[in-house]
Design a protein around this motif. Structure first.
Motif, PDB file in Angstrom:
ATOM      1  N   LEU A  35       0.859  -1.193   0.000  1.00 27.83           N
ATOM      2  CA  LEU A  35       0.000   0.000   0.000  1.00 27.83           C
ATOM      3  C   LEU A  35       0.892   1.239   0.000  1.00 27.83           C
ATOM      4  CD1 LEU A  35      -2.949   1.085   0.184  1.00 27.83           C
ATOM      5  CD2 LEU A  35      -2.646   1.156   2.680  1.00 27.83           C
ATOM      6  N   LYS A  36       0.851   1.999  -1.057  1.00 32.01           N
ATOM      7  CA  LYS A  36       1.798   3.100  -1.251  1.00 32.01           C
ATOM      8  C   LYS A  36       1.357   4.404  -0.581  1.00 32.01           C
ATOM      9  CE  LYS A  36       4.285   0.399  -3.810  1.00 32.01           C
ATOM     10  NZ  LYS A  36       5.549  -0.138  -3.305  1.00 32.01           N
ATOM     11  N   THR A  37       0.902   4.332   0.622  1.00 34.27           N
ATOM     12  CA  THR A  37       0.569   5.530   1.389  1.00 34.27           C
ATOM     13  C   THR A  37       0.403   5.134   2.839  1.00 34.27           C
ATOM     14  OG1 THR A  37      -0.926   7.446   1.540  1.00 34.27           O
ATOM     15  CG2 THR A  37      -1.951   5.307   1.173  1.00 34.27           C
ATOM     16  N   GLN A  45      -8.861   6.473   9.111  1.00 34.24           N
ATOM     17  CA  GLN A  45      -8.909   5.554   7.974  1.00 34.24           C
ATOM     18  C   GLN A  45      -8.454   4.164   8.398  1.00 34.24           C
ATOM     19  OE1 GLN A  45      -6.392   7.753   5.300  1.00 34.24           O
ATOM     20  NE2 GLN A  45      -8.126   8.765   4.268  1.00 34.24           N
ATOM     21  N   LEU A  46      -7.476   4.123   9.274  1.00 30.91           N
ATOM     22  CA  LEU A  46      -6.995   2.842   9.785  1.00 30.91           C
ATOM     23  C   LEU A  46      -8.113   2.128  10.550  1.00 30.91           C
ATOM     24  CD1 LEU A  46      -4.606   0.919  10.106  1.00 30.91           C
ATOM     25  CD2 LEU A  46      -3.943   2.195  12.174  1.00 30.91           C
ATOM     26  N   GLY A  93     -11.864   9.611   2.288  1.00 29.40           N
ATOM     27  CA  GLY A  93     -11.055   8.483   1.833  1.00 29.40           C
ATOM     28  C   GLY A  93     -11.742   7.147   1.831  1.00 29.40           C
ATOM     29  N   LYS A  94     -13.001   7.094   1.413  1.00 25.33           N
ATOM     30  CA  LYS A  94     -13.670   5.789   1.307  1.00 25.33           C
ATOM     31  C   LYS A  94     -12.972   4.913   0.261  1.00 25.33           C
ATOM     32  CE  LYS A  94     -17.820   7.542   0.496  1.00 25.33           C
ATOM     33  NZ  LYS A  94     -17.624   8.966   0.770  1.00 25.33           N
ATOM     34  N   THR A  95     -12.545   5.548  -0.846  1.00 28.80           N
ATOM     35  CA  THR A  95     -11.870   4.796  -1.912  1.00 28.80           C
ATOM     36  C   THR A  95     -10.571   4.178  -1.399  1.00 28.80           C
ATOM     37  OG1 THR A  95     -12.800   6.299  -3.561  1.00 28.80           O
ATOM     38  CG2 THR A  95     -10.920   4.966  -4.240  1.00 28.80           C
ATOM     39  N   LEU A  96      -9.749   4.959  -0.697  1.00 26.60           N
ATOM     40  CA  LEU A  96      -8.474   4.471  -0.184  1.00 26.60           C
ATOM     41  C   LEU A  96      -8.688   3.330   0.812  1.00 26.60           C
ATOM     42  CD1 LEU A  96      -5.446   4.563   0.181  1.00 26.60           C
ATOM     43  CD2 LEU A  96      -5.735   6.481   1.788  1.00 26.60           C
ATOM     44  N   GLN A  97      -9.668   3.460   1.712  1.00 25.76           N
ATOM     45  CA  GLN A  97      -9.931   2.404   2.685  1.00 25.76           C
ATOM     46  C   GLN A  97     -10.343   1.108   1.979  1.00 25.76           C
ATOM     47  OE1 GLN A  97     -12.224   3.763   6.284  1.00 25.76           O
ATOM     48  NE2 GLN A  97     -12.181   5.730   5.212  1.00 25.76           N
ATOM     49  N   THR A  98     -11.119   1.249   0.922  1.00 25.66           N
ATOM     50  CA  THR A  98     -11.550   0.070   0.172  1.00 25.66           C
ATOM     51  C   THR A  98     -10.367  -0.596  -0.522  1.00 25.66           C
ATOM     52  OG1 THR A  98     -13.688   1.157  -0.205  1.00 25.66           O
ATOM     53  CG2 THR A  98     -13.165  -0.750  -1.579  1.00 25.66           C
ATOM     54  N   ILE A  99      -9.491   0.209  -1.123  1.00 20.11           N
ATOM     55  CA  ILE A  99      -8.296  -0.335  -1.780  1.00 20.11           C
ATOM     56  C   ILE A  99      -7.435  -1.091  -0.772  1.00 20.11           C
ATOM     57  CG2 ILE A  99      -6.134   0.300  -2.919  1.00 20.11           C
ATOM     58  CD1 ILE A  99      -7.676   2.634  -4.231  1.00 20.11           C
ATOM     59  N   ALA A 100      -7.299  -0.537   0.454  1.00 21.18           N
ATOM     60  CA  ALA A 100      -6.508  -1.199   1.495  1.00 21.18           C
ATOM     61  C   ALA A 100      -7.100  -2.562   1.847  1.00 21.18           C
ATOM     62  CB  ALA A 100      -6.437  -0.307   2.729  1.00 21.18           C
ATOM     63  N   SER A 116      -7.162   5.701 -11.322  1.00 19.76           N
ATOM     64  CA  SER A 116      -6.017   6.506 -10.923  1.00 19.76           C
ATOM     65  C   SER A 116      -5.608   6.217  -9.482  1.00 19.76           C
ATOM     66  CB  SER A 116      -6.357   7.992 -11.103  1.00 19.76           C
ATOM     67  OG  SER A 116      -5.319   8.808 -10.634  1.00 19.76           O
ATOM     68  N   GLU A 117      -6.628   6.093  -8.574  1.00 23.42           N
ATOM     69  CA  GLU A 117      -6.343   5.833  -7.160  1.00 23.42           C
ATOM     70  C   GLU A 117      -5.694   4.457  -6.972  1.00 23.42           C
ATOM     71  OE1 GLU A 117      -7.927   7.984  -4.061  1.00 23.42           O
ATOM     72  OE2 GLU A 117      -6.872   9.079  -5.622  1.00 23.42           O
ATOM     73  N   ILE A 118      -6.187   3.459  -7.699  1.00 31.61           N
ATOM     74  CA  ILE A 118      -5.612   2.113  -7.570  1.00 31.61           C
ATOM     75  C   ILE A 118      -4.163   2.096  -8.063  1.00 31.61           C
ATOM     76  CG2 ILE A 118      -5.776  -0.271  -8.377  1.00 31.61           C
ATOM     77  CD1 ILE A 118      -8.838   0.122  -8.465  1.00 31.61           C
ATOM     78  N   LYS A 119      -3.903   2.737  -9.222  1.00 28.82           N
ATOM     79  CA  LYS A 119      -2.537   2.781  -9.754  1.00 28.82           C
ATOM     80  C   LYS A 119      -1.601   3.541  -8.817  1.00 28.82           C
ATOM     81  CE  LYS A 119      -3.684   2.368 -14.670  1.00 28.82           C
ATOM     82  NZ  LYS A 119      -3.665   3.039 -15.993  1.00 28.82           N
TER      83      LYS A 119
END
Length: 675
Positions: free
Chosen positions: A486-488, A494-495, A520-527, A579-582
Motif C-alpha cells: 500500500l503506497k501511502t 482511515q486505519l 477516503g472511502k476509496t483508499l480504505q476500500t483499496i486497502a 487513478s487511485e488504484i494505480k
C-alpha cells in the motif's frame, strides 16, 4: 352651499320599505334642510361632496333594490309581459325575493349604524330633513316571550328589554323593516332585535297579546316557538320548560382530513336531550315534546362551558394540540401520518378512565382496532439456522408475529383481523423489523434465518443476549497491519475504518462505509482489497492466459490468484478509481469493463484483481456478470440502488459475491428505508 348625502326609506306597495338617497342642504342653524337632488355618483361629484367607499357601497345596494332591478332579476320568462305584482303571487319567487331583500337591507343598515350616516323615513320635499330623522341605536333589543296555556287556547305576549326596561310593542310606534335578522324602527330609532324574525312583531303592532286556539297550538309551537325557545327568555304558564346542563357522555371520533392528508380527532358532548360537537357555535338546543294534543313540554339543553373545558384540557395535557377548526391533532411526530391513531391506541385505557367514549376509527374505509397490544419474541437455534417466533396479543386475540412480515415488507400498516377490524402496525415496528421481514423465510408461525444474520437481532432488547441464545461466540478482533504494497500511510480514522472492514471480511458480513465525501472511502476500500488479495489461497501453477503482474514477480514462486473484485460505480468516477488504484496499489491488475471493448473481455474477467464497471453496464450485462463468483462486490455512490423496486437494484442483487461493500456519503436521503 353646504350639502350632505342623506339616505331615506320609502314605502313600496309590494316590497315594503326600500332605501333611496338624496342630496340635502344645510340650514343656517347647521341642521339638515331640504332635498336638492337625487344622490348618484354623478350628482355627488357635481356638488363636490365627500364620496367614500361606504357611500359607493350603499348606492350600489340602492340600485339593486329598485323595482326595475328586482323585476329583471326574478323574471325568468323574458318573453311574457309580466309585472312585479304577478311575480309576487308565486310563492317560490316571493320567498326568494324576500330573502334577497333581507340580505341586502341587513348589509345596508349595518353600514349606516357602523358609520352613523343620516337616515330618514318617508322624507318630503317641502319639509326639512330634520323633521324625519331616524336615530341610530347600535344596541340589540332582547325579546322576552310569555305563554299562558289552558284547555281552550294559548295566550302569547311579546316584550323587549330596552335600556334595562321591559317594554311592549303596542306601547310604541314600531315599524318592521327586515324579517331575518329583525330590523325595525322603534320610536324613530333604527334598532335590531335579537333572535326573532320581523314577522313576529306584526301581530303586536296594535295589541298586547295574541290568542291562539287550541287546535293551532301545536302548529304554532313547531313553526315559531321552537325556533326561538333556545335563544330568548321564556315565561310559561300551563306547560313545562325543562332545562339540561349536565354532560352525559364525552365522545372521541378519529377521522381523516382528506384535504390536508392528516388524521384529526373530533370531540362531542351528549347532554340528556341533545348532542353538540365541540366545534359547534350553537350553545343551546330546544326540542318540543307533545305528550298528547294538549300537554306540551319544552326540553332546553344548554352547554356547560366549564365542564367541556375540563375535558378539552385533559386532551391537551396528554399531548394533543387544538387547531383552528377546533379539532385535535398529534403535537409530535408530524412526519408520521398515523401518529394520532398510535396516540389514541396508547392512551385509550386512560382516556376511558377519564370518561371518554372512543368510537371505532375508520381509515381508508377500514375499521381500526384500538385495543392495546403486546409483543413477545423468542429465538431458537437449529444448526446453521435460527427461528424467530413471536405473538402479538391484541385484547383476546393472539397473532403470530411472522404473519405481519409481508405487511411490514410492503410498507402496508393495516393487518386484517378475524373480527373484520384491522390492527395498525406501529411505525416503530415497520422500521425496527423491516430487515427481519425482508430476510426471513416464513414457515407457519415462525420465520427462519441463516445463523450468519444473527446481527439483525443484536439491537432487539426484547429477545435478550443473542450470542447466548444462539451460542454465537464473539469473533476476536483481527489484527490488521497495512500491506507493504500500500503506497501511502493511512490516517488514524482511515486505519480504524479498514480494521472494521477487515473484521467484516472475516465474519463474512456485508458493510456500508458511509464516511463523508473527501475522507477516503476509496483508499480504505483499496486497502481492504490488498488485504483480501494477500489472505486468499495461493496457486501453484501459472495461468498461461495472462501475463504475470509486478505483484506476482515480487513474491516467491508461489503467487497469488486474481482477486476478482467487481466495483460498480457512476461513469464519472471510473477514471478516479483507476487513478487511485494505480497510485496506492499499483500491483493490483485493473480492468475497465466498459464500452464496446468490454465484449472481448467477457470471458477473461476471472484474470483480474479489480474490474471497474458502471451501473448502466452492469444492468446491460447482468446475465454475463451472474456467471462469475466474485470475491467482492463493491458499490460506490450506492444510493443508486436505494429503490428496491428498480431494475438496477434487482440486477445488482443477482450478482454473486462472497463479500459486499456499499460506499455512500449519503446513505439516508429521505428516510431509513434508503439505508
Amino acid at each position: 352651499m353646504k350639502a350632505a348625502i342623506l339616505f331615506n326609506l320609502y314605502p313600496h306597495r309590494i316590497l315594503g320599505f326600500l332605501p333611496e338617497a338624496f342630496i340635502v342642504n344645510y340650514q343656517k342653524n347647521g341642521t339638515l334642510g331640504y332635498i336638492q337632488h337625487r344622490a348618484t355618483e354623478k350628482t355627488v361629484k357635481g356638488y363636490q361632496l365627500e364620496y367614500t367607499a361606504v357611500h359607493q357601497k350603499l348606492l350600489k345596494i340602492i340600485n339593486l333594490l329598485t323595482e326595475k332591478a328586482i323585476f329583471e332579476k326574478y323574471n325568468s320568462k323574458k318573453g311574457r309581459k309580466r309585472t312585479l305584482a304577478v311575480l309576487w303571487e308565486e310563492p317560490g319567487i316571493r320567498k326568494a325575493i324576500r330573502t334577497y331583500l333581507d340580505r341586502q337591507l341587513d348589509l345596508f343598515f349595518n353600514e349606516l349604524v357602523a358609520h352613523q350616516l343620516p337616515l330618514t323615513r318617508e322624507l318630503e320635499r317641502k319639509a326639512p330633513a330634520l323633521d324625519f330623522i331616524i336615530k341610530m341605536n347600535a344596541q340589540l333589543l332582547e325579546p322576552q316571550l310569555y305563554f299562558q296555556k289552558n284547555a281552550t287556547n294559548m295566550r302569547y305576549r311579546l316584550s323587549m328589554l330596552k335600556e334595562g326596561r321591559k317594554v311592549t310593542v303596542p306601547q310604541h310606534r314600531v315599524v318592521p323593516l327586515v324579517n331575518e335578522p329583525a330590523w325595525a324602527i322603534w320610536e324613530e330609532e333604527l334598532v335590531q332585535i335579537a333572535h326573532i324574525n320581523g314577522l313576529m312583531l306584526k301581530p303586536f303592532i296594535d295589541k298586547e297579546e295574541v290568542l291562539i286556539p287550541a287546535r293551532h297550538v301545536r302548529t304554532y309551537f313547531e313553526k315559531f316557538v321552537l325556533k326561538v325557545a333556545s335563544k330568548v327568555e321564556l315565561e310559561t304558564d300551563g306547560f313545562e320548560v325543562k332545562k339540561y346542563n349536565k354532560i352525559q357522555k364525552v365522545k372521541l371520533r378519529l377521522s381523516e382530513n382528506f384535504l390536508q392528508q392528516t388524521l384529526q380527532l373530533s370531540l362531542s358532548f351528549d347532554y340528556e336531550k341533545a348532542s353538540f360537537d365541540y366545534k359547534d357555535q350553537q350553545r343551546e338546543h330546544t326540542r318540543l315534546e307533545f305528550v298528547n294534543e294538549e300537554e306540551v313540554v319544552i326540553h332546553r339543553s344548554i352547554r356547560n362551558d366549564e365542564e367541556e373545558a375540563k375535558y378539552v384540557q385533559q386532551l391537551l395535557d396528554l399531548g394533543l394540540k387544538e387547531n383552528r377548526a377546533k379539532t385535535f391533532q398529534a403535537a409530535e411526530n408530524q412526519e408520521d401520518r398515523y401518529a394520532l391513531l398510535h396516540w389514541l391506541i396508547q392512551h385509550q385505557e386512560h382516556l376511558q378512565s377519564l370518561g371518554f367514549e372512543i368510537q371505532t376509527p375508520q381509515i381508508q374505509q377500514k375499521k381500526i382496532a384500538i385495543a392495546t397490544h403486546k409483543l413477545g419474541l423468542n429465538v431458537t437455534q437449529d444448526n446453521d439456522w435460527f427461528d424467530l417466533r413471536g405473538y402479538v396479543q391484541i385484547s383476546e386475540m393472539s397473532i403470530p408475529f411472522a404473519h405481519l412480515f409481508p405487511y411490514i415488507k410492503t410498507n402496508d400498516p393495516f393487518y386484517p383481523l378475524e373480527d373484520g377490524t384491522y390492527f395498525m402496525i406501529p411505525k416503530e415496528w415497520m422500521e425496527r423489523y423491516k430487515a427481519l421481514a425482508e430476510k426471513g423465510k416464513i414457515t407457519g408461525e415462525k420465520s427462519r434465518f441463516p445463523k450468519s444474520l444473527y446481527t439483525l437481532l443484536e439491537d432487539k432488547e426484547e429477545i435478550g443476549n443473542v450470542q447466548e441464545v444462539l451460542d454465537v461466540e464473539a469473533t476476536e478482533a483481527v489484527e490488521y497491519i497495512p500491506s507493504k504494497w500500500l503506497k501511502t500511510q493511512l490516517r488514524p480514522y482511515q486505519l480504524e475504518g479498514v480494521k472494521w472492514l477487515v473484521q467484516h471480511y472475516h465474519n463474512h458480513f456485508g458493510a456500508c462505509l458511509a464516511d463523508d465525501m473527501g475522507l477516503g472511502k476509496t483508499l480504505q476500500t483499496i486497502a481492504v482489497l490488498l488485504y483480501a488479495k494477500e489472505n486468499q489461497p495461493k496457486e501453484k501453477e501459472v495461468n498461461s492466459t495472462r501475463q504475470l503482474g509486478l505483484f506476482e514477480n515480487a513474491l516467491t514462486k508461489d503467487y497469488y490468484s486474481a482477486l476478482n473484485a467487481l466495483i460498480v460505480l457512476p461513469a464519472s468516477l471510473v477514471f478516479n478509481w483507476e487513478s487511485e488504484i494505480k497510485k496506492f496499489a499499483p500491483h493490483l491488475q485493473v480492468l475497465k469493463y466498459l464500452g464496446i471493448k468490454r465484449i472481448a473481455h467477457q470471458k477473461l474477467l476471472h484474470n483480474f484483481d479489480v474490474i471497474l464497471t458502471t451501473y448502466q453496464t452492469a444492468l446491460r450485462d447482468v446475465e454475463v456478470l451472474k456467471k462469475y463468483d466474485f470475491s467482492y462486490l463493491i458499490l460506490d455512490e450506492s444510493q443508486y440502488i436505494k429503490n428496491k423496486n428498480s431494475k438496477i437494484f434487482k440486477a445488482i442483487k443477482s450478482i454473486n459475491a462472497e463479500h459486499k461493500i456499499s460506499l455512500s456519503g449519503t446513505p439516508i436521503e429521505n428516510s431509513l428505508a434508503d439505508l
